[in-house]
Design an enzyme around this catalytic site. Structure first.
Site, PDB file in Angstrom:
ATOM      1  CG  ASP A  11      -0.216  -0.089   2.567  1.00 44.88           C
ATOM      2  OD1 ASP A  11       0.944  -0.578   2.608  1.00 44.88           O
ATOM      3  OD2 ASP A  11      -0.791   0.354   3.586  1.00 44.88           O
ATOM      4  CG  HIS A 248       7.060   0.140  10.058  1.00 42.95           C
ATOM      5  ND1 HIS A 248       7.121  -0.231  11.372  1.00 42.95           N
ATOM      6  CD2 HIS A 248       6.701   1.459  10.071  1.00 42.95           C
ATOM      7  CE1 HIS A 248       6.819   0.790  12.150  1.00 42.95           C
ATOM      8  NE2 HIS A 248       6.558   1.834  11.392  1.00 42.95           N
TER       9      HIS A 248
HETATM   10  C1  BDR Z   1       2.799  -0.506   8.702  1.00 41.43           C
HETATM   11  O1  BDR Z   1       1.695   0.379   8.510  1.00 41.43           O
HETATM   12  C2  BDR Z   1       1.909   1.184   7.380  1.00 41.43           C
HETATM   13  O2  BDR Z   1       1.651   2.511   7.714  1.00 41.43           O
HETATM   14  C3  BDR Z   1       3.333   0.991   6.964  1.00 41.43           C
HETATM   15  O3  BDR Z   1       3.483   1.080   5.568  1.00 41.43           O
HETATM   16  C4  BDR Z   1       3.655  -0.379   7.473  1.00 41.43           C
HETATM   17  O4  BDR Z   1       3.270  -1.359   6.528  1.00 41.43           O
HETATM   18  C5  BDR Z   1       3.504  -0.137   9.994  1.00 41.43           C
HETATM   19  O5  BDR Z   1       2.646  -0.305  11.077  1.00 41.43           O
HETATM   20 CA    CA Z   2       2.791  -0.788   4.192  1.00 36.17          CA
END
Ligand code: BDR
Ligand code: CA
Length: 357
Positions: A11, A248
């Protein structure tokens, strides 16, 4: 060594973009397709960003299929534009011209299923958004867990506090019902959650150095996105003092290429789908205790959960991989025809702001 075939379910999203470029840069990975989901942005914007980011780096041949637009059960929420920007890429001032191309006509789920059937046992699905596409693919093909080599998700948390509630991580929170089905499905499944992603901070200075080194619009775009994302993170967490952010989604790919950098535990994971703990990933870390409550005693498949990480080694791998000159290709093309926010927010610039590699 033959590179591992990857379907990237994403995403994008700033850290999603960082992860995509690491995957494209790493010689051990072969991204054979990208599927998109709502999450950090709408699914339309996610698809536009996936087309744009891949083309901008010279990978316009990678198919991009649009996936689910909303959670399975819970109502949709507005995308977090204060974290990733209205365009998901930190409000880019311009969009560069890239080869014009269409989305793959299939749904994200159908794409995953078709690829898994065509390459049984070969594909690793790296899913770094809400898990609706994986769930929909399971519905289309119940034997998907046997057809995929492995599924690695960025999502969830066991011991580390959540990032959208005291107990919930954003990707699981965004579609807890889908996540619950994925954890129960019997995939060779690894969870890369906040227990490890909150230990690895990428500083903006590294992206400055990358931009200077490559002189390429893809890295300029990434650097701009990270600067916006770092504004959100810096100072909020004790571990981020100099301008930087958590990376992340990147860690899901680091796990695929360098699992030895992680300490893992195995156990049954279940997801709370409502109430105050909505979106919490609960792992049974005491397998020898026969918890009598329904759901724990039913012989569910276990998940490998990343609990600790060698952060300096991750950062060194990221930097060395990204600094390689070979992976970025010159971009030649016409204006992207599906850039949602490229129309709303940003002018389109001609290719190559710098002389390119
Ligand atoms: C996850 O949430 C999204 O905002 C980031 O892309 C990552 O996949 C981190 O909690
Ligand atoms: Ca993500």
């Amino acid at each position: 060594m033959t590179p591992i075939k990857i379907i990237y379910d994403t995403d994008p999203g700033v850290d999603d973009a960082m992860a995509l470029y690491f995957a494209l840069a790493h010689p051990g990975l072969d991204v054979v397709g990208i599927t998109t989901t709502f999450g950090n942005v709408t699914v339309e914007q996610a698809a536009a960003n996936a087309l744009y980011l891949s083309a901008l780096a010279g990978y316009a041949h990678i198919p991009v299929a649009k996936g689910v637009a909303a959670p399975l059960v819970k109502p949709s929420e507005a995308p977090p534009d204060f974290i990733h920007g209205r365009d998901g890429l930190g409000n880019q001032p311009i969009r560069h011209a890239v080869p014009s191309r269409a989305l793959d006509p299939r749904s994200g789920a159908q794409f995953i299923v078709d690829m898994a059937r065509a390459h049984p046992g070969e594909i690793t699905l790296v899913a770094v958004g809400p898990l609706g596409n994986v769930c929909a693919a399971l519905r289309l093909e119940p034997t998907l867990p046997q057809l995929l080599r492995e599924v690695v998700i960025m999502g969830g948390t066991v011991a580390e506090p959540g990032n959208v509630s005291p107990v919930a991580e954003a990707n699981i929170w965004n579609d807890p019902h889908a996540a619950e089905q994925v954890f129960a499905a019997g995939f060779q499944l690894t969870m890369v959650g906040l227990d490890v992603t909150h230990r690895v901070v990428t500083e903006l200075s590294l992206f400055d150095a990358m931009a200077r080194h490559h002189q390429h619009p893809a890295i300029d775009t990434l650097r701009h996105a990270v600067a916006f994302y770092a504004d959100f993170y810096t100072g909020v967490h004790a571990s981020i003092q100099r301008k930087g952010c958590f990376a992340h989604d990147l860690l899901a790919f680091v796990y695929v290429v360098a699992p030895q950098l992680f300490e893992t535990e195995r156990g049954v994971v279940r997801v709370a789908v409502d109430g105050i703990a909505n979106g919490q990933t609960m792992m049974n870390r005491r397998a020898h205790i026969q918890y009598p409550q329904m759901g724990w005693a039913e012989g569910r498949p276990a998940t490998t959960v990343c609990m600790r990480v060698d952060a300096p080694a991750c950062l060194a791998l990221f930097e060395a991989t990204m600094m390689d000159k070979a992976w970025l290709k010159p971009v030649v093309g016409q204006v992207d025809s599906v850039g949602v926010a490229s129309r709303q927010d940003a002018a389109v610039a001609p290719p190559h702001r710098h002389s390119s590699v």
